[in-house]
Scaffold this motif. Structure first.
Motif, PDB file in Angstrom:
ATOM      1  N   LEU A 106       0.605  -1.091   0.073  1.00  0.00           N
ATOM      2  CA  LEU A 106      -0.397   0.163  -0.009  1.00  0.00           C
ATOM      3  C   LEU A 106       0.676   1.157  -0.056  1.00  0.00           C
ATOM      4  O   LEU A 106       0.656   2.456  -0.688  1.00  0.00           O
ATOM      5  CB  LEU A 106      -1.092   0.343   1.045  1.00  0.00           C
ATOM      6  N   ARG A 107       1.685   1.823   1.023  1.00  0.00           N
ATOM      7  CA  ARG A 107       2.899   2.551   0.662  1.00  0.00           C
ATOM      8  C   ARG A 107       3.315   2.695  -0.108  1.00  0.00           C
ATOM      9  O   ARG A 107       3.621   3.526  -0.809  1.00  0.00           O
ATOM     10  CB  ARG A 107       3.957   2.041   1.820  1.00  0.00           C
ATOM     11  N   MET A 108       3.953   1.985  -1.593  1.00  0.00           N
ATOM     12  CA  MET A 108       4.295   1.750  -2.310  1.00  0.00           C
ATOM     13  C   MET A 108       3.628   2.488  -3.357  1.00  0.00           C
ATOM     14  O   MET A 108       3.641   3.358  -4.255  1.00  0.00           O
ATOM     15  CB  MET A 108       4.661   0.667  -3.292  1.00  0.00           C
ATOM     16  N   ARG A 109       1.855   2.274  -3.269  1.00  0.00           N
ATOM     17  CA  ARG A 109       1.168   2.359  -3.834  1.00  0.00           C
ATOM     18  C   ARG A 109       0.998   3.846  -3.907  1.00  0.00           C
ATOM     19  O   ARG A 109       0.518   4.748  -5.445  1.00  0.00           O
ATOM     20  CB  ARG A 109       0.176   1.235  -3.874  1.00  0.00           C
ATOM     21  N   LEU A 110       0.046   4.432  -2.777  1.00  0.00           N
ATOM     22  CA  LEU A 110      -0.345   5.535  -2.396  1.00  0.00           C
ATOM     23  C   LEU A 110       1.025   6.694  -2.272  1.00  0.00           C
ATOM     24  O   LEU A 110       0.593   8.122  -2.251  1.00  0.00           O
ATOM     25  CB  LEU A 110      -0.234   5.564  -1.049  1.00  0.00           C
ATOM     26  N   SER A 111       2.290   6.555  -2.310  1.00  0.00           N
ATOM     27  CA  SER A 111       3.168   7.460  -2.029  1.00  0.00           C
ATOM     28  C   SER A 111       2.924   8.290  -3.687  1.00  0.00           C
ATOM     29  O   SER A 111       4.426   8.978  -3.943  1.00  0.00           O
ATOM     30  CB  SER A 111       4.626   6.721  -1.775  1.00  0.00           C
ATOM     31  N   ALA A 112       3.012   7.137  -4.258  1.00  0.00           N
ATOM     32  CA  ALA A 112       2.436   7.602  -6.168  1.00  0.00           C
ATOM     33  C   ALA A 112       1.878   8.621  -6.706  1.00  0.00           C
ATOM     34  O   ALA A 112       1.837   9.298  -7.524  1.00  0.00           O
ATOM     35  CB  ALA A 112       2.699   6.068  -7.230  1.00  0.00           C
ATOM     36  N   MET A 113       0.656   8.422  -5.642  1.00  0.00           N
ATOM     37  CA  MET A 113      -0.145   9.471  -5.794  1.00  0.00           C
ATOM     38  C   MET A 113      -0.715  10.558  -4.872  1.00  0.00           C
ATOM     39  O   MET A 113      -1.649  11.264  -5.227  1.00  0.00           O
ATOM     40  CB  MET A 113      -1.856   7.955  -6.352  1.00  0.00           C
ATOM     41  N   MET A 114       0.132  10.091  -4.263  1.00  0.00           N
ATOM     42  CA  MET A 114      -0.140  11.510  -3.089  1.00  0.00           C
ATOM     43  C   MET A 114       0.722  11.430  -2.164  1.00  0.00           C
ATOM     44  O   MET A 114       2.045  11.991  -2.790  1.00  0.00           O
ATOM     45  CB  MET A 114      -1.639  10.402  -1.898  1.00  0.00           C
ATOM     46  N   GLU A 115       0.487  12.863  -1.483  1.00  0.00           N
ATOM     47  CA  GLU A 115       1.063  13.915  -1.099  1.00  0.00           C
ATOM     48  C   GLU A 115       1.582  13.053   0.500  1.00  0.00           C
ATOM     49  O   GLU A 115       1.393  13.230   0.838  1.00  0.00           O
ATOM     50  CB  GLU A 115       1.569  15.568  -1.374  1.00  0.00           C
ATOM     51  N   LYS A 116       2.702  13.445   0.386  1.00  0.00           N
ATOM     52  CA  LYS A 116       3.471  13.574   2.325  1.00  0.00           C
ATOM     53  C   LYS A 116       2.952  14.683   3.191  1.00  0.00           C
ATOM     54  O   LYS A 116       2.889  16.235   2.595  1.00  0.00           O
ATOM     55  CB  LYS A 116       5.036  13.537   2.639  1.00  0.00           C
ATOM     56  N   ASP A 117       2.669  14.729   4.042  1.00  0.00           N
ATOM     57  CA  ASP A 117       2.141  15.423   5.320  1.00  0.00           C
ATOM     58  C   ASP A 117       3.576  16.465   4.956  1.00  0.00           C
ATOM     59  O   ASP A 117       4.481  16.294   5.609  1.00  0.00           O
ATOM     60  CB  ASP A 117       1.247  15.122   6.656  1.00  0.00           C
ATOM     61  N   SER A 118       2.946  17.804   5.320  1.00  0.00           N
ATOM     62  CA  SER A 118       3.969  18.651   5.356  1.00  0.00           C
ATOM     63  C   SER A 118       4.580  18.269   6.754  1.00  0.00           C
ATOM     64  O   SER A 118       5.673  19.454   7.290  1.00  0.00           O
ATOM     65  CB  SER A 118       3.751  20.009   5.203  1.00  0.00           C
ATOM     66  N   HIS A 119       3.834  17.776   7.854  1.00  0.00           N
ATOM     67  CA  HIS A 119       4.119  18.207   9.204  1.00  0.00           C
ATOM     68  C   HIS A 119       5.068  17.287   9.805  1.00  0.00           C
ATOM     69  O   HIS A 119       5.932  17.042  10.659  1.00  0.00           O
ATOM     70  CB  HIS A 119       3.132  18.335  10.018  1.00  0.00           C
ATOM     71  N   ALA A 120       5.311  15.652   8.673  1.00  0.00           N
ATOM     72  CA  ALA A 120       6.373  14.860   8.871  1.00  0.00           C
ATOM     73  C   ALA A 120       7.409  15.403   8.699  1.00  0.00           C
ATOM     74  O   ALA A 120       8.090  15.685   8.243  1.00  0.00           O
ATOM     75  CB  ALA A 120       5.975  14.021   7.787  1.00  0.00           C
ATOM     76  N   LEU A 121       8.525  14.246   9.694  1.00  0.00           N
ATOM     77  CA  LEU A 121       9.125  14.566   9.910  1.00  0.00           C
ATOM     78  C   LEU A 121      10.505  14.193   8.359  1.00  0.00           C
ATOM     79  O   LEU A 121       9.724  13.289   7.793  1.00  0.00           O
ATOM     80  CB  LEU A 121      10.526  13.977  11.072  1.00  0.00           C
ATOM     81  N   ALA A 122      11.664  14.286   8.415  1.00  0.00           N
ATOM     82  CA  ALA A 122      12.555  13.910   7.555  1.00  0.00           C
ATOM     83  C   ALA A 122      12.077  12.388   6.724  1.00  0.00           C
ATOM     84  O   ALA A 122      12.762  12.126   5.102  1.00  0.00           O
ATOM     85  CB  ALA A 122      14.186  13.533   7.321  1.00  0.00           C
TER      86      ALA A 122
END
Length: 230
Positions: A24-40
């Motif tokens: 799921l992480r591989m799929r979602l990371s290709a179509m969604m943005e990371k939260d700007s509040h997350a760390l590196a």
């Protein structure tokens, strides 16, 4: 980091394993943005202190599947002790509504100490509501819940998908302001919680990406899981 939701939102939860997570992480990371509040690394820690009364009203309503229920909690992110939040989460007919406000560290300290005069005169309406429930329903800080969150967002539909792992229950409920609270894990390390939140609709391509034969929607509650220990 807290956001008030102006309308009720859909919230779906799934307990998944590490193999489902990787897919799921591989799929979602290709179509969604990371939260700007997350760390590196794309993640952040959440520490929440939940309130309940002497009859465990919030816990019992969750376990009994009561249609209309609410919970109050204090929340902080990572080790930031200057940005503290009070939140109320309501659930009606399966939909969720969250309201919140920032509170000062000294107000939080007096609240944890159960100081009867903790409420500031110019406090947010949510503070006044909590004050009323502490006096009328004997609401008190009960259980500390901590976990590591990996969030993804998509603006259309106000979609927010998160992976929550390392869920821990605090050994002392009032350790909310402690940088390293003593805690015990409540879920095996290879298991985690997938949460899918959205407003009126979930874009079809995201819904399709979430399709895995091995996962089923459930009613997992971090608060209830942590209360099983304390």
């Amino acid at each position: 980091m807290v956001k008030n939701t102006r309308s009720f939102r859909h919230e779906c939860k799934y307990e998944i394993d590490v193999f489902s997570y990787q897919t799921l992480r591989m799929r979602l990371s290709a179509m969604m943005e990371k939260d700007s509040h997350a760390l590196a690394d794309g993640r952040y820690w959440i520490h929440s202190l939940y309130f309940d009364n002497c009859f465990d009203k919030a816990l019992r309503e969750k376990r009994d599947g009561i249609n209309r229920r609410e919970k109050f909690r204090l929340r902080r992110y990572n080790d930031d002790f200057h940005n503290l939040f009070l939140e109320k989460k309501q659930k009606i007919n399966g939909l969720c509504l969250k309201t919140g406000c920032r509170i000062a560290p000294e107000v939080c300290e007096r609240l944890l100490a159960e100081d009867p005069d903790w409420l500031p005169q110019d406090g947010h309406p949510l503070l006044h509501e909590l004050d009323f429930q502490m006096k009328s329903q004997l609401l008190r800080p009960r259980t500390l819940v901590s976990y590591l969150r990996e969030p993804y967002i998509y603006p259309v539909g106000n979609v927010r998908i998160t992976f929550d792992r390392n869920i821990q229950s605090g050994l002392s409920g009032t350790d909310f302001l402690h940088p390293s609270p003593a805690a015990v894990s409540v879920m095996p390390s290879e298991r985690m919680i997938l949460e899918v939140k959205y407003d009126s609709f979930l874009p079809s391509f995201i819904a399709d990406a979430l399709q895995l034969g091995s996962i089923r929607m459930g009613a997992f509650s971090k608060y209830a899981a942590c209360r099983a220990f304390f």
